[in-house]
Each structure stands twice: as C-alpha cells, then as structure tokens.
Design an enzyme around this catalytic site. Structure first.
Site, short mmCIF file in Angstrom:
data_model
loop_
_atom_site.label_atom_id
_atom_site.label_comp_id
_atom_site.label_asym_id
_atom_site.label_seq_id
_atom_site.Cartn_x
_atom_site.Cartn_y
_atom_site.Cartn_z
N ILE A 177 0.93 -1.67 0.27
CA ILE A 177 0.15 -0.38 -0.19
C ILE A 177 0.97 0.78 -0.61
O ILE A 177 0.78 1.97 -0.53
CB ILE A 177 -1.36 -0.15 0.85
N ASP B 211 -8.34 -25.25 7.29
CA ASP B 211 -8.33 -23.67 7.94
C ASP B 211 -7.91 -22.94 8.45
O ASP B 211 -6.36 -23.68 8.50
CB ASP B 211 -10.00 -24.01 8.34
N THR C 174 -6.64 -1.25 10.18
CA THR C 174 -7.06 -2.67 9.29
C THR C 174 -8.09 -2.71 10.43
O THR C 174 -8.45 -2.14 11.17
CB THR C 174 -6.16 -3.93 9.09
N LEU D 170 12.83 -2.82 5.36
CA LEU D 170 13.11 -3.97 3.47
C LEU D 170 13.24 -5.56 4.47
O LEU D 170 14.58 -5.99 3.65
CB LEU D 170 14.00 -3.63 2.83
N GLU E 176 -9.73 -5.67 10.29
CA GLU E 176 -9.13 -6.73 11.42
C GLU E 176 -9.17 -6.34 13.04
O GLU E 176 -9.56 -7.31 13.76
CB GLU E 176 -8.09 -7.68 11.28
N ALA F 259 -4.33 -7.96 16.83
CA ALA F 259 -4.75 -7.75 18.29
C ALA F 259 -3.09 -6.94 18.03
O ALA F 259 -2.65 -5.75 18.83
CB ALA F 259 -4.17 -9.04 18.93
N LYS G 53 -2.30 -4.41 15.27
CA LYS G 53 -2.45 -3.50 14.97
C LYS G 53 -3.48 -2.78 15.89
O LYS G 53 -4.03 -1.48 16.12
CB LYS G 53 -3.05 -3.63 13.76
O1 DAU Z 1 -9.37 -6.75 6.42
C1 DAU Z 1 -7.84 -5.86 6.55
C2 DAU Z 1 -6.91 -6.89 6.47
O2 DAU Z 1 -7.01 -8.11 4.92
C3 DAU Z 1 -5.58 -6.54 6.04
O3 DAU Z 1 -5.62 -5.56 7.72
C4 DAU Z 1 -4.06 -7.42 6.08
O4 DAU Z 1 -3.04 -7.38 5.97
C5 DAU Z 1 -4.67 -8.43 4.69
O5 DAU Z 1 -3.86 -9.15 5.00
C6 DAU Z 1 -5.74 -8.45 5.04
O6 DAU Z 1 -6.26 -9.90 5.84
P1 DAU Z 1 -6.43 -11.46 5.53
O7 DAU Z 1 -6.64 -12.30 6.34
O8 DAU Z 1 -8.26 -11.70 5.29
O9 DAU Z 1 -6.11 -11.68 4.08
P2 DAU Z 1 -5.59 -13.09 3.08
O10 DAU Z 1 -5.38 -12.32 1.46
O11 DAU Z 1 -4.60 -13.16 4.04
O12 DAU Z 1 -7.03 -13.14 3.05
C7 DAU Z 1 -7.73 -13.38 2.98
C8 DAU Z 1 -8.99 -14.42 3.10
O13 DAU Z 1 -8.79 -15.74 1.86
C9 DAU Z 1 -9.20 -15.02 4.30
O14 DAU Z 1 -11.12 -14.96 4.24
C10 DAU Z 1 -7.73 -16.28 4.13
C11 DAU Z 1 -8.22 -16.90 2.50
N1 DAU Z 1 -7.08 -17.33 2.07
C12 DAU Z 1 -5.46 -16.79 1.77
C13 DAU Z 1 -4.60 -17.08 1.97
C14 DAU Z 1 -3.55 -16.49 1.54
C15 DAU Z 1 -7.20 -18.52 0.95
O15 DAU Z 1 -8.49 -19.29 1.64
N2 DAU Z 1 -5.78 -19.20 1.29
C16 DAU Z 1 -5.02 -18.64 0.78
O16 DAU Z 1 -4.31 -19.31 0.14
#
Ligand code: DAU
Length: 352
Positions: free
Chosen positions: A12, A285, A130, A35, A132, A157, A159
């Site tokens: 970002i 999961d 975030t 970095l 979250e 937690a 953040k």
């Molecule tokens: O909501 C804001 C947040 O969104 C930010 O503060 C975080 O920095 C950012 O990483 C993001 O968190 P999430 O955990 O939601 O993002 P992520 O891309 O890791 O996962 C999105 C959704 O997809 C989550 O329900 C987990 C799922 N997922 C993720 C990955 C990496 C999968 O099903 N398979 C995967 O391989």
C-alpha cells in the site's frame, strides 16, 4: 511540506508513493522502510529518481535510528504504513508483529512527539490501520468507527495495540493524529502471500489454488488506489483526532474471488476457464479464521466526499493483467525467503 512515509516499499505504501510523489512536486517525500521480505524497492523504480523523493533504510523497532532520521528530516506529515501485515505469518511468528507493529509505532510516536514538541499546528501523524481490529462479523452488519475492538489474531491484536497507542498519544500529549481502518486491499505490487496474488501466481503456473476451509469466508475488497486516495482525502480534509473506516462495498466469498481470478486468467491467456477452476483445492482452514469483514464507510463518504471509483470486477481484472505483464517484479519477490514461506505454510505437496 516534508512528508515522511513509513513502509513505502510495501504494497500500500508503494502504491501511495507512486501516485502522490509525481502529483505533488511541491512536497518532499522521504520513504523509511526496513526492507524486510515484503518490501521491494523495484515497486518504486518509476519514481526513485524524482527530485522530491528520497529513501532511507530504517527499522522502526530501533529507536535511535528512527529518531535520528526523523529529526534530520523534520516532517510536517507522517504517514505510517510500516507494519507486518500477514495473518498467517502472525500465527507462526507473532514476535515479529509485536516488534514491528507495536514497538515500531511507539518509537515513531515518540520521535514525532519530541521533534514537534514546540508546535503541533499543521502537523499530522496519520496511522494506517485495518478493519481486523474489530474482530469478525456474522452474516449481517458492518464495522464502523464506533465498533468496539475485538481482535482475533496476533496480527490484528498488534494493530489494535498500535491504534490504542496512537489514540493515547493524542489524548495524553495532544499529538495531532488521524487513523484510518481499511478493509482488504488488492492491486498491483501486492506480495504473493495474500489471497489474490497467491492465486494469480499459482494459476499462471497451473499449480493447485489453496482455498482455506470451504472458501465461504467473506472479505470486503477495495482497489489499492482507492485506499490511497482515501488516505490523501483524510490527510487534507479529515479532522485531527478522528478515525475513518474505509471499505470497498464489495463483499465476496473467497471462492467467488478465486473464481473471478480463474475467469480473468482464462480471458487474458485465451484459454479455457475450466482448466483453472479445476485447480481449486480446498485445504486446512486458518486457525481462528475470522468469518466475515464488512465496512460501513458512510462517515468518510458523507463528511469528506470519498467513495471507491473502481468496481471489484474491473479492479480484479486489471490486477490479474498487471501480474501477467510484470514477470520481472514477480521474479524479484520470489526469493529464498518467499519459497521457504510457501513451502512451510502450504506444504510442498500443494506448491512444488
Ligand atoms: O481486512 C484487512 C486485512 O486484510 C489487512 O489488515 C491484512 O493486512 C490483509 O492481509 C488482509 O487480511 P486477510 O487475512 O483477510 O487477507 P488474506 O489475503 O491473507 O486472506 C484473505 C482471505 O482468503 C482469508 O479469508 C483467508 C483466505 N485465504 C488466504 C490465502 C493466503 C485462502 O483461502 N487461501 C490462501 O492461500
């Protein structure tokens, strides 16, 4: 004006600098970045020679280094993006998140308090956070600025802790702060550990697409440049001491997102959608996986006039196209550390 941006080599932060540095030649920008694995200077190649841009490698967890560079630059605005951001990593390595997100924020707050002690007028400490921090939602409802904090993961937690520190520095010392809490971002230059770039890169090499659980979890997606514009809007017109919730009004299940990526990959590579859909593989999961996030962004919309400009379908297609067109960037982030993470997190069976 002098504008200090922390974490400007991350996803970002880099998109913020790429958009704002050329648009604002009247301001001097300094990018502080440690970095670490997810920070990539290649994301800033197009702006690195501009006269109003400079870079310093600094880890905010080191207070003396942080203070030295903040004091030398004398920023008017600080935009604090620097953070460890990946939930799955926080489950495996929580200590990194305490150091970067809590100690790093504390050091930066203290540096600003010291150098701004003579005058807070015209100064802004903008903390980028975030949604979250609010925990998870059930089938209905949305987070807003008044939702009580209830973080679930070590990441959220940490953040939440940093948000509390920022508010405390405002309440106790009068530091001029603003906070934004944003939903899931996507777009160019996102490190391939997050859902969308993981799926795009795996799809491109015809590897299994690892969807956690049943793929039913819901996120509210926002194109990164819309987030960047929201932050600039808050910097220019938001109130000191206020919080603004930012969201895309684009809730999708994870499975819908992955199917959308398969559609775009098929269109862009002139091949069949089915060959990508067949790669979808349901895997274990995430522990403590938050079910749903959604944002009620009416405050920033009504008070500051910001709203998203890109629909999720347009933004997703553009994003997939960007990854297809930028193999050099992709290769540059596929370091040993990246491969190691992919192998330990997903297991060699899914990814090799
Ligand atoms: O909501 C804001 C947040 O969104 C930010 O503060 C975080 O920095 C950012 O990483 C993001 O968190 P999430 O955990 O939601 O993002 P992520 O891309 O890791 O996962 C999105 C959704 O997809 C989550 O329900 C987990 C799922 N997922 C993720 C990955 C990496 C999968 O099903 N398979 C995967 O391989």
């Amino acid at each position: 004006m002098n504008i200090l941006v922390t974490g400007g080599c991350g996803f970002i932060g880099a998109n913020f600098l790429r958009r704002m540095v050329p648009r604002h030649p009247e301001h001097q920008f300094l990018n502080l970045d440690a970095l670490t694995y997810a920070g990539n200077p290649l994301s800033l190649q197009e702006i690195e020679d501009l006269p109003n841009y400079d870079f310093a490698k600094v880890n905010l967890a080191h207070s003396a280094d942080t203070h030295q560079v903040v004091e030398a630059f004398q920023p008017d605005w600080v935009i604090h993006f620097a953070a460890e951001t990946h939930v799955d990593r926080s489950i495996k390595f929580p200590g990194d998140f305490i150091q970067s997100n809590i100690i790093g924020t504390y050091n930066l707050l203290e540096s600003c308090r010291t150098i701004w002690s003579d005058q807070f007028e015209g100064r802004i400490f903008h903390h980028v956070s975030t949604d979250e921090v609010f925990g998870e939602l059930g089938e209905t409802g949305a987070f807003s600025e008044t939702t009580p904090y209830d973080p679930s993961s070590p990441y959220s937690a940490s953040k939440a802790s940093s948000d509390h520190l920022v508010r405390a520095w405002n309440h106790t010392y009068g530091l001029p702060v603003k906070i934004t809490n944003c939903s899931n971002n996507y777009g160019p230059y996102q490190f391939p550990e997050k859902l969308i770039p993981v799926m795009v890169l795996k799809g491109l090499t015809m590897e299994p697409l690892p969807v956690y659980g049943k793929g039913a979890n819901i996120r509210d997606w926002l194109f990164v440049n819309d987030h960047v514009d929201a932050i600039w809007t808050v910097l220019e017109r938001g109130e000191i001491g206020e919080t603004y919730a930012i969201g895309g009004n684009s809730e999708r299940t994870n499975l819908q997102v992955v199917e959308g990526i398969c559609r775009s990959l098929a269109q862009l590579t002139n091949s069949s959608e089915d060959q990508y859909l067949q790669l979808i593989s349901f895997v274990a999961d995430r522990p403590g996986h938050d079910f749903r996030y959604a944002i009620d962004a009416s405050k920033i919309r009504e008070k500051l006039g910001w709203e998203p400009s890109v629909t999720f379908e347009e933004g997703l297609h553009q994003t997939v196209e960007w990854y297809l067109q930028n193999p050099e960037w992709i290769n540059s982030v596929k370091t040993g550390a990246y491969r190691e993470w992919i192998d330990t997190h997903y297991g060699k069976g899914v990814n090799s």
